[in-house]
Design a protein around this motif. Structure first.
Motif, PDB file in Angstrom:
ATOM      1  N   PRO A   1       0.839  -1.206   0.000  1.00 49.53           N
ATOM      2  CA  PRO A   1       0.000   0.000   0.000  1.00 49.53           C
ATOM      3  C   PRO A   1       0.871   1.253   0.000  1.00 49.53           C
ATOM      4  O   PRO A   1       2.032   1.216   0.417  1.00 49.53           O
ATOM      5  CB  PRO A   1      -0.774  -0.123   1.321  1.00 49.53           C
ATOM      6  CG  PRO A   1       0.112  -0.944   2.203  1.00 49.53           C
ATOM      7  CD  PRO A   1       0.823  -1.908   1.295  1.00 49.53           C
ATOM      8  N   SER A   2       0.311   2.351  -0.476  1.00 52.13           N
ATOM      9  CA  SER A   2       1.025   3.613  -0.372  1.00 52.13           C
ATOM     10  C   SER A   2       1.099   4.028   1.099  1.00 52.13           C
ATOM     11  O   SER A   2       0.146   3.844   1.846  1.00 52.13           O
ATOM     12  CB  SER A   2       0.297   4.695  -1.164  1.00 52.13           C
ATOM     13  OG  SER A   2       0.203   4.338  -2.530  1.00 52.13           O
ATOM     14  N   TRP A   3       2.235   4.574   1.504  1.00 52.29           N
ATOM     15  CA  TRP A   3       2.432   5.013   2.882  1.00 52.29           C
ATOM     16  C   TRP A   3       1.973   3.963   3.901  1.00 52.29           C
ATOM     17  O   TRP A   3       1.039   4.201   4.672  1.00 52.29           O
ATOM     18  CB  TRP A   3       1.691   6.331   3.138  1.00 52.29           C
ATOM     19  CG  TRP A   3       2.223   7.486   2.382  1.00 52.29           C
ATOM     20  CD1 TRP A   3       3.380   8.172   2.603  1.00 52.29           C
ATOM     21  CD2 TRP A   3       1.600   8.120   1.262  1.00 52.29           C
ATOM     22  NE1 TRP A   3       3.534   9.184   1.685  1.00 52.29           N
ATOM     23  CE2 TRP A   3       2.444   9.169   0.841  1.00 52.29           C
ATOM     24  CE3 TRP A   3       0.408   7.895   0.559  1.00 52.29           C
ATOM     25  CZ2 TRP A   3       2.140   9.991  -0.224  1.00 52.29           C
ATOM     26  CZ3 TRP A   3       0.105   8.714  -0.500  1.00 52.29           C
ATOM     27  CH2 TRP A   3       0.956   9.752  -0.893  1.00 52.29           C
ATOM     28  N   PRO A   4       2.573   2.784   3.917  1.00 53.56           N
ATOM     29  CA  PRO A   4       2.133   1.769   4.888  1.00 53.56           C
ATOM     30  C   PRO A   4       2.297   2.213   6.328  1.00 53.56           C
ATOM     31  O   PRO A   4       1.564   1.760   7.204  1.00 53.56           O
ATOM     32  CB  PRO A   4       3.026   0.567   4.570  1.00 53.56           C
ATOM     33  CG  PRO A   4       4.216   1.142   3.874  1.00 53.56           C
ATOM     34  CD  PRO A   4       3.696   2.306   3.101  1.00 53.56           C
ATOM     35  N   LEU A   5       3.253   3.121   6.594  1.00 57.62           N
ATOM     36  CA  LEU A   5       3.469   3.627   7.948  1.00 57.62           C
ATOM     37  C   LEU A   5       3.048   5.086   8.040  1.00 57.62           C
ATOM     38  O   LEU A   5       3.402   5.895   7.181  1.00 57.62           O
ATOM     39  CB  LEU A   5       4.950   3.532   8.341  1.00 57.62           C
ATOM     40  CG  LEU A   5       5.589   2.155   8.384  1.00 57.62           C
ATOM     41  CD1 LEU A   5       7.043   2.277   8.813  1.00 57.62           C
ATOM     42  CD2 LEU A   5       4.828   1.233   9.304  1.00 57.62           C
ATOM     43  N   GLY A   6       2.314   5.425   9.098  1.00 50.81           N
ATOM     44  CA  GLY A   6       2.046   6.808   9.401  1.00 50.81           C
ATOM     45  C   GLY A   6       3.170   7.401  10.232  1.00 50.81           C
ATOM     46  O   GLY A   6       4.178   6.738  10.524  1.00 50.81           O
ATOM     47  N   ALA A   7       2.999   8.628  10.652  1.00 50.78           N
ATOM     48  CA  ALA A   7       4.054   9.327  11.380  1.00 50.78           C
ATOM     49  C   ALA A   7       4.424   8.609  12.675  1.00 50.78           C
ATOM     50  O   ALA A   7       5.595   8.580  13.067  1.00 50.78           O
ATOM     51  CB  ALA A   7       3.604  10.753  11.685  1.00 50.78           C
ATOM     52  N   HIS A   8       3.452   7.988  13.333  1.00 50.50           N
ATOM     53  CA  HIS A   8       3.738   7.335  14.608  1.00 50.50           C
ATOM     54  C   HIS A   8       4.485   6.016  14.402  1.00 50.50           C
ATOM     55  O   HIS A   8       5.361   5.654  15.196  1.00 50.50           O
ATOM     56  CB  HIS A   8       2.447   7.126  15.394  1.00 50.50           C
ATOM     57  CG  HIS A   8       1.811   8.419  15.813  1.00 50.50           C
ATOM     58  ND1 HIS A   8       0.895   9.071  15.006  1.00 50.50           N
ATOM     59  CD2 HIS A   8       1.992   9.199  16.901  1.00 50.50           C
ATOM     60  CE1 HIS A   8       0.520  10.193  15.604  1.00 50.50           C
ATOM     61  NE2 HIS A   8       1.175  10.291  16.744  1.00 50.50           N
ATOM     62  N   GLY A   9       4.150   5.308  13.328  1.00 54.26           N
ATOM     63  CA  GLY A   9       4.917   4.102  13.017  1.00 54.26           C
ATOM     64  C   GLY A   9       6.360   4.429  12.695  1.00 54.26           C
ATOM     65  O   GLY A   9       7.283   3.724  13.112  1.00 54.26           O
ATOM     66  N   VAL A  10       6.569   5.508  11.949  1.00 52.02           N
ATOM     67  CA  VAL A  10       7.932   5.943  11.632  1.00 52.02           C
ATOM     68  C   VAL A  10       8.685   6.288  12.916  1.00 52.02           C
ATOM     69  O   VAL A  10       9.830   5.868  13.127  1.00 52.02           O
ATOM     70  CB  VAL A  10       7.905   7.155  10.674  1.00 52.02           C
ATOM     71  CG1 VAL A  10       9.311   7.740  10.520  1.00 52.02           C
ATOM     72  CG2 VAL A  10       7.368   6.739   9.305  1.00 52.02           C
ATOM     73  N   ALA A  11       8.039   7.043  13.803  1.00 51.46           N
ATOM     74  CA  ALA A  11       8.689   7.442  15.049  1.00 51.46           C
ATOM     75  C   ALA A  11       9.052   6.222  15.899  1.00 51.46           C
ATOM     76  O   ALA A  11      10.127   6.179  16.522  1.00 51.46           O
ATOM     77  CB  ALA A  11       7.771   8.382  15.837  1.00 51.46           C
ATOM     78  N   LEU A  12       8.178   5.237  15.921  1.00 51.79           N
ATOM     79  CA  LEU A  12       8.450   4.029  16.706  1.00 51.79           C
ATOM     80  C   LEU A  12       9.699   3.314  16.189  1.00 51.79           C
ATOM     81  O   LEU A  12      10.587   2.936  16.971  1.00 51.79           O
ATOM     82  CB  LEU A  12       7.255   3.080  16.645  1.00 51.79           C
ATOM     83  CG  LEU A  12       7.379   1.826  17.509  1.00 51.79           C
ATOM     84  CD1 LEU A  12       6.963   2.125  18.936  1.00 51.79           C
ATOM     85  CD2 LEU A  12       6.540   0.686  16.944  1.00 51.79           C
ATOM     86  N   LEU A  13       9.785   3.126  14.869  1.00 53.96           N
ATOM     87  CA  LEU A  13      10.920   2.396  14.306  1.00 53.96           C
ATOM     88  C   LEU A  13      12.211   3.203  14.408  1.00 53.96           C
ATOM     89  O   LEU A  13      13.297   2.632  14.570  1.00 53.96           O
ATOM     90  CB  LEU A  13      10.633   2.015  12.852  1.00 53.96           C
ATOM     91  CG  LEU A  13       9.471   1.036  12.643  1.00 53.96           C
ATOM     92  CD1 LEU A  13       9.352   0.656  11.166  1.00 53.96           C
ATOM     93  CD2 LEU A  13       9.629  -0.215  13.489  1.00 53.96           C
ATOM     94  N   GLN A  14      12.114   4.512  14.315  1.00 62.12           N
ATOM     95  CA  GLN A  14      13.314   5.336  14.496  1.00 62.12           C
ATOM     96  C   GLN A  14      13.841   5.223  15.925  1.00 62.12           C
ATOM     97  O   GLN A  14      15.054   5.152  16.151  1.00 62.12           O
ATOM     98  CB  GLN A  14      13.001   6.798  14.162  1.00 62.12           C
ATOM     99  CG  GLN A  14      12.829   7.069  12.682  1.00 62.12           C
ATOM    100  CD  GLN A  14      12.398   8.494  12.397  1.00 62.12           C
ATOM    101  OE1 GLN A  14      11.724   9.128  13.203  1.00 62.12           O
ATOM    102  NE2 GLN A  14      12.775   9.005  11.227  1.00 62.12           N
ATOM    103  N   ALA A  15      12.956   5.188  16.898  1.00 63.04           N
ATOM    104  CA  ALA A  15      13.382   5.033  18.292  1.00 63.04           C
ATOM    105  C   ALA A  15      13.967   3.649  18.532  1.00 63.04           C
ATOM    106  O   ALA A  15      14.927   3.480  19.298  1.00 63.04           O
ATOM    107  CB  ALA A  15      12.189   5.278  19.224  1.00 63.04           C
ATOM    108  N   TRP A  16      13.408   2.672  17.865  1.00 64.48           N
ATOM    109  CA  TRP A  16      13.838   1.273  18.033  1.00 64.48           C
ATOM    110  C   TRP A  16      15.297   1.073  17.622  1.00 64.48           C
ATOM    111  O   TRP A  16      16.065   0.419  18.333  1.00 64.48           O
ATOM    112  CB  TRP A  16      12.906   0.394  17.199  1.00 64.48           C
ATOM    113  CG  TRP A  16      13.426  -0.945  16.795  1.00 64.48           C
ATOM    114  CD1 TRP A  16      13.898  -1.299  15.570  1.00 64.48           C
ATOM    115  CD2 TRP A  16      13.492  -2.114  17.612  1.00 64.48           C
ATOM    116  NE1 TRP A  16      14.257  -2.619  15.553  1.00 64.48           N
ATOM    117  CE2 TRP A  16      14.022  -3.150  16.804  1.00 64.48           C
ATOM    118  CE3 TRP A  16      13.163  -2.396  18.922  1.00 64.48           C
ATOM    119  CZ2 TRP A  16      14.227  -4.437  17.279  1.00 64.48           C
ATOM    120  CZ3 TRP A  16      13.378  -3.680  19.399  1.00 64.48           C
ATOM    121  CH2 TRP A  16      13.899  -4.683  18.583  1.00 64.48           C
TER     122      TRP A  16
END
Length: 354
Positions: free
Chosen positions: A218-233
């Protein structure tokens, strides 16, 4: 169609004492919570997720183009199952372990892929280590990977690897380069409500499968919060915090198992932060009905366990390691019984009929 089943919140809301879901019982990592609070949801993410994929690739020591983002593990399971169905030909089939997450079979069914009990005949193979629901190592995984043909795809679900409490992965670095590795950090981070996952592609992927997998995304499978979670991880601070969590969980797990065994429960071996357990009353005639009745009564009492019937293990429950306060609530209820339920305790000397 197979019905999706899962632990955690249900129609009754969030359980007061939840031992049915495998999120980190130590709670959420504060730095990840802070990252979510500061996530900028006013804009679309970069549709290519350039910075995030570069960060994850560097974190794992792989090329950026091997990072495939997914809306969740379940979304990737559906996507790669359909991709294999569309590229592997009419003889395509799926193999999975005897006891496995139900979404593997659901995705195969949705994609029209039959199941096979012979790994060598499968186009798509699933593995999970530590496994669910048993929380065990996969003794045959190295041999299955060594026998993989170029036409076969094996996905290793590593949802529970970050909270492995004992042992080492079955696959060495070279073997891991031959499989897809599926990672869902929200469990380890104690933030399962944020849906975000990613896969690390094998070093060599068939071009047709690679193209189909990306076309199905899908287009944009991650929203801003998903991106933030993986960046913190993908940061050193997260690794340090998880190391402390594992030390805590080893102590909590030993305490919980000791309490259950004192009530004559059977606890099966596990290297994870969860395990399978059973009560002698759930065996024999009427045992499964008794289990169902008792789990429902416990749920009304604010305690939730995960019935393992959907995993192919009837008469047993999967139980997450819990903080001492939740352990004490569970053990006290098992010891003394709950309204309208008898024999919650396995020990005949302690059974309470109400």
């Amino acid at each position: 169609m197979l019905t999706p089943l899962h632990g955690g919140p249900d129609a009754m809301g969030v359980p007061r004492h939840d031992l049915s879901s495998n999120g980190n019982p130590c709670g959420a990592w504060p730095a990840a919570l802070q990252a979510l609070q500061h996530a900028d949801a006013r804009h679309y993410p970069d549709p290519a997720y350039t910075a995030l994929r570069r960060q994850l690739g560097a974190w794992h020591g792989v090329a950026t183009d091997r990072i495939v983002l997914a809306a969740s593990a379940s979304e990737f399971i559906q996507r790669i199952s359909l991709a294999v169905a569309l590229t592997a030909g009419p003889e395509a089939a799926v193999w999975q372990p005897a006891h496995a997450y139900g979404d593997y079979a659901r995705a195969a069914q949705a994609a029209g892929l039959p199941m096979t009990d012979a790994p060598q005949r499968a186009s798509l193979l699933w593995a999970c280590e530590p496994s669910s629901p048993l929380g065990q190592a996969d003794a045959g995984l190295p041999q299955r990977v060594a026998a993989l043909r170029s036409s076969q795809t094996l996905v290793l679900d590593q949802a529970y690897e970050p909270l492995r409490l004992d042992g080492a992965p079955s696959l060495d670095g070279a073997a891991q380069e031959r499989v897809w590795r599926l990672l869902t950090p929200n469990k380890a981070l104690g933030l399962t409500g944020v849906r975000a996952a990613y896969a690390i592609a094998p070093r060599v992927v068939a071009p047709a499968l690679w193209a189909r997998l990306h076309a199905l995304a899908p287009s944009w499978p991650l929203g801003a919060h998903g991106v933030a979670l993986l960046q913190a991880w993908a940061t050193p601070g997260c690794g340090t915090w998880l190391q402390a969590c594992r030390a805590t969980l080893r102590g909590w797990k030993a305490r919980q198992i000791e309490g259950l065994r004192a009530l004559d429960w059977r606890v099966e071996p596990s290297i994870a932060h969860f395990f399978v357990a059973s009560c002698a009353d759930w065996a024999g005639d009427g045992g499964l009905l008794k289990l169902e009745t008792e789990l429902a009564a416990l749920r009304r009492h604010g305690i939730k366990l995960r019935d393992c019937a959907s995993f192919g293990l009837p008469g047993r429950v999967r139980m997450a390691v819990a903080a001492p306060a939740t352990q004490d609530a569970l053990l006290a209820t098992l010891r003394h019984g709950v309204p309208a339920v008898s024999a919650l305790d396995c020990s005949p000397a302690r059974r309470v009929v109400q």
